[in-house]
Write a protein that holds these residues in place. Structure first.
Motif, PDB file in Angstrom:
ATOM      1  N   LYS A  12       0.882  -1.163   0.000  1.00  0.00           N
ATOM      2  CA  LYS A  12       0.000   0.000   0.000  1.00  0.00           C
ATOM      3  C   LYS A  12       0.918   1.210   0.000  1.00  0.00           C
ATOM      4  N   ASP A  14       1.295   5.568  -0.285  1.00  0.00           N
ATOM      5  CA  ASP A  14       0.634   6.855  -0.218  1.00  0.00           C
ATOM      6  C   ASP A  14       1.531   7.929  -0.812  1.00  0.00           C
ATOM      7  N   THR A  16       2.344   8.201  -4.105  1.00  0.00           N
ATOM      8  CA  THR A  16       1.830   8.657  -5.394  1.00  0.00           C
ATOM      9  C   THR A  16       0.329   8.388  -5.466  1.00  0.00           C
ATOM     10  N   HIS A  17      -0.335   9.185  -6.238  1.00  0.00           N
ATOM     11  CA  HIS A  17      -1.787   9.076  -6.364  1.00  0.00           C
ATOM     12  C   HIS A  17      -2.174   9.090  -7.845  1.00  0.00           C
ATOM     13  N   ARG A  38       0.769  17.018  -8.193  1.00  0.00           N
ATOM     14  CA  ARG A  38      -0.529  16.539  -7.734  1.00  0.00           C
ATOM     15  C   ARG A  38      -0.525  15.016  -7.590  1.00  0.00           C
ATOM     16  N   VAL A  39       0.143  14.337  -8.515  1.00  0.00           N
ATOM     17  CA  VAL A  39       0.192  12.874  -8.501  1.00  0.00           C
ATOM     18  C   VAL A  39       1.360  12.386  -7.648  1.00  0.00           C
ATOM     19  N   SER A  40       2.514  13.015  -7.795  1.00  0.00           N
ATOM     20  CA  SER A  40       3.721  12.607  -7.070  1.00  0.00           C
ATOM     21  C   SER A  40       4.238  13.783  -6.242  1.00  0.00           C
TER      22      SER A  40
END
Length: 97
Positions: A12, A14, A16-17, A38-40
């Motif tokens: 799991k 958190d 990167t998104h 925003r992603v990384s």
């Protein structure tokens, strides 16, 4: 003998998104998205680790065409990482042994 689950299935993260379906897009879009704050949030290096993890996790299930696209995204993202770190790509020298 029961099939053992791989350790990578339990990871799991958190850091990167990535948006859903990102890894199904073209190489330039993948690289640009994974390099964004925003992603990384920790920078493009974090996005590079996520892309490498995805490629490794997919393993043999990736088609040759999809693997080539992801590797192209990896090289584009690598270029962004180098620019972010202020380093240049080394030229290979021809050494005579």
């Amino acid at each position: 003998m029961a099939h053992k689950r791989k350790w990578s299935a339990r990871v799991k993260t958190d850091s990167t998104h990535p948006p859903a379906g990102l890894f199904n897009k073209d190489a330039a879009t993948i690289a640009r998205t994974l390099a964004s704050k925003r992603v990384s949030p920790k920078g493009p290096g974090s996005g590079m680790r996520m892309l490498t993890y995805f490629i490794n996790r997919a393993g043999r299930n990736l088609s040759a065409k999809r693997r080539a696209t992801l590797n192209r995204a990896k090289s584009l993202l690598s270029e962004r990482v180098r620019r972010a770190n202020g380093t240049r790509k080394r030229a290979h020298s021809s050494r005579v042994a």
